[in-house]
Design an enzyme around this catalytic site. Structure first.
Site, PDB file in Angstrom:
ATOM      1  N   SER A 116      37.988  54.167  62.489  1.00 35.86           N
ATOM      2  CA  SER A 116      38.350  53.803  61.117  1.00 35.86           C
ATOM      3  C   SER A 116      37.885  54.817  60.065  1.00 35.86           C
ATOM      4  O   SER A 116      37.485  54.439  58.969  1.00 35.86           O
ATOM      5  CB  SER A 116      37.833  52.395  60.783  1.00 35.86           C
ATOM      6  OG  SER A 116      38.430  51.434  61.649  1.00 35.86           O
ATOM      7  N   HIS A 128      38.956  58.419  76.317  1.00 36.57           N
ATOM      8  CA  HIS A 128      39.121  57.580  75.125  1.00 36.57           C
ATOM      9  C   HIS A 128      38.940  56.110  75.509  1.00 36.57           C
ATOM     10  O   HIS A 128      39.335  55.704  76.617  1.00 36.57           O
ATOM     11  CB  HIS A 128      40.504  57.810  74.508  1.00 36.57           C
ATOM     12  CG  HIS A 128      40.617  57.182  73.160  1.00 36.57           C
ATOM     13  ND1 HIS A 128      40.880  55.847  72.982  1.00 36.57           N
ATOM     14  CD2 HIS A 128      40.438  57.708  71.920  1.00 36.57           C
ATOM     15  CE1 HIS A 128      40.869  55.579  71.681  1.00 36.57           C
ATOM     16  NE2 HIS A 128      40.605  56.688  71.019  1.00 36.57           N
ATOM     17  N   GLY A 135      40.374  51.225  64.981  1.00 39.41           N
ATOM     18  CA  GLY A 135      41.577  50.507  64.562  1.00 39.41           C
ATOM     19  C   GLY A 135      41.285  49.158  63.919  1.00 39.41           C
ATOM     20  O   GLY A 135      42.187  48.352  63.721  1.00 39.41           O
ATOM     21  N   GLU A 155      40.529  53.589  74.777  1.00 39.08           N
ATOM     22  CA  GLU A 155      41.773  52.902  75.173  1.00 39.08           C
ATOM     23  C   GLU A 155      42.118  53.222  76.628  1.00 39.08           C
ATOM     24  O   GLU A 155      42.654  52.374  77.350  1.00 39.08           O
ATOM     25  CB  GLU A 155      42.907  53.287  74.204  1.00 39.08           C
ATOM     26  CG  GLU A 155      42.714  52.582  72.856  1.00 39.08           C
ATOM     27  CD  GLU A 155      43.165  53.376  71.645  1.00 39.08           C
ATOM     28  OE1 GLU A 155      43.982  54.301  71.789  1.00 39.08           O
ATOM     29  OE2 GLU A 155      42.677  53.058  70.539  1.00 39.08           O
ATOM     30  N   GLU A 183      32.753  57.186  69.579  1.00 39.70           N
ATOM     31  CA  GLU A 183      33.676  56.236  68.973  1.00 39.70           C
ATOM     32  C   GLU A 183      33.282  54.814  69.371  1.00 39.70           C
ATOM     33  O   GLU A 183      33.647  54.357  70.468  1.00 39.70           O
ATOM     34  CB  GLU A 183      35.104  56.506  69.455  1.00 39.70           C
ATOM     35  CG  GLU A 183      35.607  57.893  69.150  1.00 39.70           C
ATOM     36  CD  GLU A 183      37.127  57.947  69.104  1.00 39.70           C
ATOM     37  OE1 GLU A 183      37.663  58.207  68.029  1.00 39.70           O
ATOM     38  OE2 GLU A 183      37.773  57.710  70.141  1.00 39.70           O
ATOM     39  N   ASN A 193      43.989  62.000  66.376  1.00 41.82           N
ATOM     40  CA  ASN A 193      44.526  61.414  67.609  1.00 41.82           C
ATOM     41  C   ASN A 193      45.706  60.524  67.228  1.00 41.82           C
ATOM     42  O   ASN A 193      45.526  59.425  66.739  1.00 41.82           O
ATOM     43  CB  ASN A 193      43.420  60.608  68.313  1.00 41.82           C
ATOM     44  CG  ASN A 193      43.921  59.922  69.570  1.00 41.82           C
ATOM     45  OD1 ASN A 193      45.054  60.150  70.007  1.00 41.82           O
ATOM     46  ND2 ASN A 193      43.079  59.082  70.155  1.00 41.82           N
ATOM     47  N   LYS A 223      47.666  59.028  69.101  1.00 42.27           N
ATOM     48  CA  LYS A 223      47.886  57.949  70.076  1.00 42.27           C
ATOM     49  C   LYS A 223      49.383  57.875  70.413  1.00 42.27           C
ATOM     50  O   LYS A 223      50.067  58.905  70.394  1.00 42.27           O
ATOM     51  CB  LYS A 223      47.323  56.628  69.539  1.00 42.27           C
ATOM     52  CG  LYS A 223      45.857  56.789  69.080  1.00 42.27           C
ATOM     53  CD  LYS A 223      45.127  55.507  68.849  1.00 42.27           C
ATOM     54  CE  LYS A 223      43.691  55.812  68.430  1.00 42.27           C
ATOM     55  NZ  LYS A 223      42.855  54.629  68.261  1.00 42.27           N
TER      56      LYS A 223
END
Ligand code: 13P
Length: 248
Positions: free
Chosen positions: A211, A94, A171, A96, A165, A10, A12
């Site tokens: 991560s 996701h 991250g 985010e 996730e 991904n 992003k």
């Protein structure tokens, strides 16, 4: 079992044409384990470009889409458009999108339903925040997020990959331990057996994301219920090849 390992990168909101050239050159150079399905999640504006230079063996995913085919939705893209430029996948839900853009379970489900109806494959993301984990709500949250998807997916599970996730691992450099990830994947499978079907529970691929690096991928990949990864930061780097090959 027989679940094919599937690794998604991904990207992003990262990369430009030059960096995409480098990432693609690295992927072509590989060598990539041919038993692993590889999909890259590309910023919408570069979907066509990435598709045009990637080998056909590598899938291309959008990172989001809207829930209808066309119309007055300024700034959005539809599954029909994603398909039209040759991409076959979309990442939906996701964390985010959920946290920064306020997407709720219901909207994610509507997007999943429309993407599947349009013939896209879907990587559907779920995962708990740190507060939720510390309050022992991990299962409650991921079951709730998955439950919202059940009517949207219907009998289309063959075109869905679940990505677990944990938000606190994204991250942050804090990977879930293999045991933590395995535990959630195993309980998801148990929940799916009870709430979808034994066949879905056995066949659906569940990726771990958060991560993932070349340094921790092998140990995670060895867990029986981890069927791949959704990789953020490391998917922009040469080590992505090693992550793809983590089961070797
Ligand atoms: P990182 O690998 O950068 O933690 O991101 C994970 C992720 O969000 C993939 O979708």
């Amino acid at each position: 079992m027989g679940r094919k390992f599937v690794v998604g990168g991904n990207w992003k909101m990262n990369g430009d044409k030059k960096q995409i050239d480098e990432i693609v050159a690295n992927l072509k150079n590989g060598p990539l384990d041919s038993n692993v399905e590889v999909v890259v999640g590309v910023p919408a504006i570069y979907l066509a470009y990435a598709k045009s230079i990637l080998p056909d063996t590598i899938g291309v995913a959008a990172q989001n889409c809207w829930k209808v085919a066309k119309g007055a939705f300024t700034g959005e893209i539809s599954p029909a458009m994603i398909k039209d430029v040759g991409a076959g996948w979309v990442i939906l839900g996701h964390s985010e999108r959920r946290t920064i853009f306020g997407e709720k379970d219901e909207l994610v489900a509507e997007k999943v339903a429309h993407a599947l109806e349009s013939g896209l494959k879907v990587i559907a993301c779920i995962g708990e925040t740190l507060e939720e984990r510390e309050a022992n709500k991990t299962e409650e949250v991921v079951f709730r997020q998955t439950k919202a998807l059940l009517p949207a997916i219907g009998n289309n599970w063959a075109n869905v990959v679940l990505a677990y996730e944990p938000v606190w691992a994204i991250g942050t450099g804090k990977t879930a331990t293999p045991q933590q990830a395995q535990d959630v994947h195993a309980s998801l499978r148990k929940w799916l057996a009870a709430n979808a079907s034994a066949d879905v529970a056995d066949s659906v691929r569940i990726q771990y994301g958060g991560s993932v690096t070349a340094a921790n991928a092998k140990e995670l990949a060895a867990c029986p219920d981890i069927d791949g990864f959704l990789v953020g930061g490391a998917s922009l780097k040469p080590e992505f090849v090693n992550i793809v090959n983590a089961t070797q």
